[in-house]
Design a protein around this motif. Structure first.
Motif, PDB file in Angstrom:
ATOM      1  N   THR A  39       0.813  -1.217   0.000  1.00 22.40           N
ATOM      2  CA  THR A  39       0.000   0.000   0.000  1.00 22.40           C
ATOM      3  C   THR A  39       0.848   1.271   0.000  1.00 22.40           C
ATOM      4  O   THR A  39       0.509   2.249  -0.680  1.00 22.40           O
ATOM      5  CB  THR A  39      -0.938   0.007   1.221  1.00 22.40           C
ATOM      6  N   TYR A  40       1.948   1.282   0.759  1.00 18.05           N
ATOM      7  CA  TYR A  40       2.783   2.492   0.786  1.00 18.05           C
ATOM      8  C   TYR A  40       3.525   2.662  -0.543  1.00 18.05           C
ATOM      9  O   TYR A  40       3.643   3.785  -1.044  1.00 18.05           O
ATOM     10  CB  TYR A  40       3.775   2.434   1.938  1.00 18.05           C
ATOM     11  N   THR A  43       1.267   4.291  -2.889  1.00 16.16           N
ATOM     12  CA  THR A  43       1.188   5.730  -2.644  1.00 16.16           C
ATOM     13  C   THR A  43       2.346   6.464  -3.325  1.00 16.16           C
ATOM     14  O   THR A  43       2.161   7.511  -3.964  1.00 16.16           O
ATOM     15  CB  THR A  43       1.212   6.016  -1.131  1.00 16.16           C
ATOM     16  N   THR A 189      12.294  -3.090   9.141  1.00 14.39           N
ATOM     17  CA  THR A 189      12.014  -1.716   9.536  1.00 14.39           C
ATOM     18  C   THR A 189      13.201  -1.128  10.297  1.00 14.39           C
ATOM     19  O   THR A 189      13.546   0.050  10.133  1.00 14.39           O
ATOM     20  CB  THR A 189      10.741  -1.659  10.401  1.00 14.39           C
ATOM     21  N   ASP A 233       7.250  -3.155   2.527  1.00 13.08           N
ATOM     22  CA  ASP A 233       6.444  -1.944   2.466  1.00 13.08           C
ATOM     23  C   ASP A 233       6.579  -1.127   3.749  1.00 13.08           C
ATOM     24  O   ASP A 233       6.724   0.106   3.710  1.00 13.08           O
ATOM     25  CB  ASP A 233       4.979  -2.336   2.244  1.00 13.08           C
ATOM     26  N   SER A 234       6.583  -1.810   4.897  1.00 12.41           N
ATOM     27  CA  SER A 234       6.748  -1.117   6.179  1.00 12.41           C
ATOM     28  C   SER A 234       8.137  -0.498   6.291  1.00 12.41           C
ATOM     29  O   SER A 234       8.301   0.594   6.851  1.00 12.41           O
ATOM     30  CB  SER A 234       6.517  -2.085   7.340  1.00 12.41           C
ATOM     31  N   ARG A 237       8.187   2.726   4.326  1.00 18.08           N
ATOM     32  CA  ARG A 237       7.497   3.784   5.064  1.00 18.08           C
ATOM     33  C   ARG A 237       8.384   4.327   6.185  1.00 18.08           C
ATOM     34  O   ARG A 237       8.496   5.543   6.384  1.00 18.08           O
ATOM     35  CB  ARG A 237       6.183   3.252   5.633  1.00 18.08           C
ATOM     36  N   TYR A 240      11.265   6.624   4.746  1.00 20.35           N
ATOM     37  CA  TYR A 240      10.881   7.982   4.357  1.00 20.35           C
ATOM     38  C   TYR A 240      10.342   8.783   5.538  1.00 20.35           C
ATOM     39  O   TYR A 240      10.439  10.014   5.549  1.00 20.35           O
ATOM     40  CB  TYR A 240       9.870   7.932   3.213  1.00 20.35           C
ATOM     41  N   THR A 241       9.793   8.107   6.546  1.00 25.32           N
ATOM     42  CA  THR A 241       9.346   8.804   7.747  1.00 25.32           C
ATOM     43  C   THR A 241      10.537   9.381   8.506  1.00 25.32           C
ATOM     44  O   THR A 241      10.464  10.479   9.073  1.00 25.32           O
ATOM     45  CB  THR A 241       8.558   7.853   8.661  1.00 25.32           C
TER      46      THR A 241
END
Length: 291
Positions: A39-40, A43, A189, A233-234, A237, A240-241
């Protein structure tokens, strides 16, 4: 099942129960889409920051994990047993010797970070644990061990060990701030968070490498593969976070893997070694789309 040809009848007839239902696919256009766990990434694709490069492979693959990874890391196909990697050869050509030009977030140093004369540096995702101490006794010890790096007419072995120990201490102190705040528990992550923090530290890095294992899904693929894509995907995220805005336009991510999977499912709810694969190039400087 990563980039899903959801309108192709052959995909559903050959992939059988492993196929992603068309209604679950994150559509990129009228014929292909992403696995529903990405999903990310979707985006980022919608922003124009993801290029999906389809059908990537190399001539006459033997489908061995070891040979295929060596080919990718060497950067050339069909040249015998490689001893250097494409990033390592780039390091060989630099005019300055910075141990943090190319870093892998992990324990071992992969082939692509090995040059004939220079090599990258491995930084474990939990920190080095040596060289990052700050109390008085640690600093005394580091100073004493650094002194060993000075040539002392005790032979090449002494000089090599002394230089290596000094380098470990120097790197440990340079990257220590990266590990001063808590890190996530999930391994991917955690690696991606460390990668972002290393960039933010502005230590002169130009290449960062890290890996996610487990894609050799000969059996039990549906759940295992979905979990792996969730981790990927996590990780994106988290990266970039944590990445500072000042570096966002300067970072590009490229995925790679030794080979793809067969279009036919096997009898163990899995797929076997294939040839061509899909890869992603991600970043603000990327001209997004399907290639």
């Amino acid at each position: 099942n990563t980039v899903v040809p959801y309108t192709n009848g052959n995909y559903y007839s050959q992939h059988g129960s492993l196929a992603i239902p068309a209604g679950q696919v994150l559509q990129l256009n009228g014929s292909v889409g992403l696995h529903p766990r990405l999903t990310y990434l979707k985006t980022l694709y919608d922003r124009g920051d993801v290029a999906v490069v389809q059908g990537v492979g190399y001539p006459d693959p033997d489908l061995s994990h070891f040979t295929s990874m060596a080919t990718w890391m060497h950067g050339r196909a069909g040249n015998g047993t490689p001893t250097t990697g494409w990033i390592g050869r780039w390091l060989d050509g630099l005019s300055t010797d910075n141990a943090l030009r190319a870093v892998t977030v992990g324990q071992g140093l992969p082939l692509h970070l090995l040059g004939a004369a220079r090599r990258g540096t491995a930084v474990p995702q939990w920190g080095l644990g040596f060289g990052d101490g700050t109390d008085e006794h640690d600093l005394w010890m580091y100073d004493a061990m650094r002194a060993m790096a000075a040539p002392a007419s005790r032979g090449n072995w002494h000089d090599f060990v002394g230089k290596t120990v000094k380098s470990v201490i120097d790197v440990g102190q340079d990257v220590a701030p990266v590990f001063q705040r808590p890190l996530p528990d999930d391994d991917m992550t955690k690696k991606m968070t460390v990668a972002a923090r290393l960039i933010n530290a502005d230590l002169g890095l130009r290449v960062l490498d890290l890996g996610l294992d487990g894609f050799d899904t000969h059996s039990g693929q549906p759940n295992a593969f979905a979990d792996l894509l969730t981790a990927f995907d996590s990780g994106l995220r988290a990266f970039y976070t944590n990445l500072d805005d000042r570096f966002r336009s300067r970072v590009t991510i490229m995925t790679y893997s030794e080979f793809g999977r067969t279009s036919w499912s096997n009898d163990s709810a899995g797929t076997d070694h294939g040839t061509a694969n899909n890869h992603f190039v991600i970043g603000a400087g990327v001209k997004g789309g399907l290639y």
